[in-house]
Design a protein around this motif. Sequence first.
Motif, PDB file in Angstrom:
ATOM      1  N   LEU A   1       0.845  -1.184   0.000  1.00  0.00           N
ATOM      2  CA  LEU A   1       0.000   0.000   0.000  1.00  0.00           C
ATOM      3  C   LEU A   1       0.883   1.238   0.000  1.00  0.00           C
ATOM      4  O   LEU A   1       1.866   1.300   0.732  1.00  0.00           O
ATOM      5  N   VAL A   2       0.538   2.208  -0.818  1.00  0.00           N
ATOM      6  CA  VAL A   2       1.224   3.494  -0.717  1.00  0.00           C
ATOM      7  C   VAL A   2       0.663   4.224   0.489  1.00  0.00           C
ATOM      8  O   VAL A   2      -0.482   4.021   0.872  1.00  0.00           O
ATOM      9  N   LYS A   3       1.474   5.068   1.089  1.00  0.00           N
ATOM     10  CA  LYS A   3       1.071   5.774   2.310  1.00  0.00           C
ATOM     11  C   LYS A   3       1.197   7.276   2.105  1.00  0.00           C
ATOM     12  O   LYS A   3       2.198   7.882   2.488  1.00  0.00           O
ATOM     13  N   PRO A   4       0.183   7.901   1.508  1.00  0.00           N
ATOM     14  CA  PRO A   4       0.263   9.342   1.240  1.00  0.00           C
ATOM     15  C   PRO A   4       0.435  10.195   2.495  1.00  0.00           C
ATOM     16  O   PRO A   4       1.075  11.236   2.450  1.00  0.00           O
ATOM     17  N   SER A   5      -0.106   9.738   3.612  1.00  0.00           N
ATOM     18  CA  SER A   5      -0.005  10.535   4.838  1.00  0.00           C
ATOM     19  C   SER A   5       1.415  10.544   5.396  1.00  0.00           C
ATOM     20  O   SER A   5       1.803  11.466   6.100  1.00  0.00           O
ATOM     21  N   GLU A   6       2.210   9.524   5.086  1.00  0.00           N
ATOM     22  CA  GLU A   6       3.576   9.436   5.587  1.00  0.00           C
ATOM     23  C   GLU A   6       4.618   9.783   4.522  1.00  0.00           C
ATOM     24  O   GLU A   6       5.800   9.790   4.799  1.00  0.00           O
ATOM     25  N   GLY A   7       4.172  10.034   3.317  1.00  0.00           N
ATOM     26  CA  GLY A   7       5.105  10.253   2.215  1.00  0.00           C
ATOM     27  C   GLY A   7       5.337  11.713   1.908  1.00  0.00           C
ATOM     28  O   GLY A   7       4.606  12.594   2.350  1.00  0.00           O
ATOM     29  N   LYS A   8       6.365  11.964   1.141  1.00  0.00           N
ATOM     30  CA  LYS A   8       6.690  13.323   0.712  1.00  0.00           C
ATOM     31  C   LYS A   8       5.953  13.688  -0.572  1.00  0.00           C
ATOM     32  O   LYS A   8       5.471  14.794  -0.725  1.00  0.00           O
ATOM     33  N   LEU A   9       5.876  12.743  -1.514  1.00  0.00           N
ATOM     34  CA  LEU A   9       5.251  13.035  -2.793  1.00  0.00           C
ATOM     35  C   LEU A   9       3.943  12.252  -2.938  1.00  0.00           C
ATOM     36  O   LEU A   9       2.865  12.810  -2.841  1.00  0.00           O
ATOM     37  N   MET A  10       4.035  10.960  -3.154  1.00  0.00           N
ATOM     38  CA  MET A  10       2.850  10.119  -3.314  1.00  0.00           C
ATOM     39  C   MET A  10       2.783   9.014  -2.266  1.00  0.00           C
ATOM     40  O   MET A  10       1.823   8.264  -2.227  1.00  0.00           O
ATOM     41  N   GLY A  11       3.810   8.864  -1.463  1.00  0.00           N
ATOM     42  CA  GLY A  11       3.836   7.835  -0.438  1.00  0.00           C
ATOM     43  C   GLY A  11       4.377   6.499  -0.908  1.00  0.00           C
ATOM     44  O   GLY A  11       4.273   5.511  -0.195  1.00  0.00           O
ATOM     45  N   VAL A  12       4.953   6.465  -2.101  1.00  0.00           N
ATOM     46  CA  VAL A  12       5.476   5.209  -2.644  1.00  0.00           C
ATOM     47  C   VAL A  12       6.653   4.713  -1.802  1.00  0.00           C
ATOM     48  O   VAL A  12       6.707   3.535  -1.433  1.00  0.00           O
ATOM     49  N   SER A  13       7.577   5.569  -1.487  1.00  0.00           N
ATOM     50  CA  SER A  13       8.743   5.165  -0.698  1.00  0.00           C
ATOM     51  C   SER A  13       8.339   4.699   0.694  1.00  0.00           C
ATOM     52  O   SER A  13       8.877   3.720   1.205  1.00  0.00           O
ATOM     53  N   ALA A  14       7.399   5.384   1.305  1.00  0.00           N
ATOM     54  CA  ALA A  14       6.916   4.980   2.626  1.00  0.00           C
ATOM     55  C   ALA A  14       6.239   3.611   2.561  1.00  0.00           C
ATOM     56  O   ALA A  14       6.396   2.788   3.456  1.00  0.00           O
ATOM     57  N   GLY A  15       5.507   3.351   1.505  1.00  0.00           N
ATOM     58  CA  GLY A  15       4.859   2.057   1.331  1.00  0.00           C
ATOM     59  C   GLY A  15       5.861   0.944   1.113  1.00  0.00           C
ATOM     60  O   GLY A  15       5.731  -0.145   1.679  1.00  0.00           O
ATOM     61  N   ILE A  16       6.877   1.194   0.295  1.00  0.00           N
ATOM     62  CA  ILE A  16       7.924   0.197   0.051  1.00  0.00           C
ATOM     63  C   ILE A  16       8.686  -0.084   1.345  1.00  0.00           C
ATOM     64  O   ILE A  16       8.969  -1.240   1.677  1.00  0.00           O
ATOM     65  N   ALA A  17       9.022   0.961   2.075  1.00  0.00           N
ATOM     66  CA  ALA A  17       9.750   0.790   3.331  1.00  0.00           C
ATOM     67  C   ALA A  17       8.933  -0.024   4.329  1.00  0.00           C
ATOM     68  O   ALA A  17       9.471  -0.905   5.009  1.00  0.00           O
ATOM     69  N   ASP A  18       7.646   0.234   4.421  1.00  0.00           N
ATOM     70  CA  ASP A  18       6.786  -0.507   5.339  1.00  0.00           C
ATOM     71  C   ASP A  18       6.654  -1.968   4.904  1.00  0.00           C
ATOM     72  O   ASP A  18       6.703  -2.878   5.723  1.00  0.00           O
ATOM     73  N   TYR A  19       6.504  -2.203   3.622  1.00  0.00           N
ATOM     74  CA  TYR A  19       6.318  -3.559   3.099  1.00  0.00           C
ATOM     75  C   TYR A  19       7.546  -4.440   3.352  1.00  0.00           C
ATOM     76  O   TYR A  19       7.419  -5.597   3.735  1.00  0.00           O
ATOM     77  N   PHE A  20       8.739  -3.882   3.132  1.00  0.00           N
ATOM     78  CA  PHE A  20       9.962  -4.658   3.282  1.00  0.00           C
ATOM     79  C   PHE A  20      10.629  -4.481   4.645  1.00  0.00           C
ATOM     80  O   PHE A  20      11.666  -5.082   4.912  1.00  0.00           O
TER      81      PHE A  20
END
Length: 62
Positions: free
Chosen positions: A6-25
């Motif tokens: 899941l992407v996390k827009p609330s925790e991300g800077k742009l779209m939350g993609v990096s936050a989602g990847i970090a959470d997933y892995f």
Amino acid sequence: MDRKFLVKPSEGKLMGVSAGIADYFGLDVTLVRLGWVVAFFISAGTAILFYLITGLVADSAR
């Protein structure tokens, strides 16, 4: 246990993609963001296309 990316827009800077990847892995989000920067330079900008596609296609955790 079912894991879902899941992407996390609330925790991300742009779209939350990096936050989602970090959470997933289970990684630090700063390392994932640095990975995107490195990928950008190595791929001559193509990494931005993958980032945007991921942000638009993945489900959002609101």
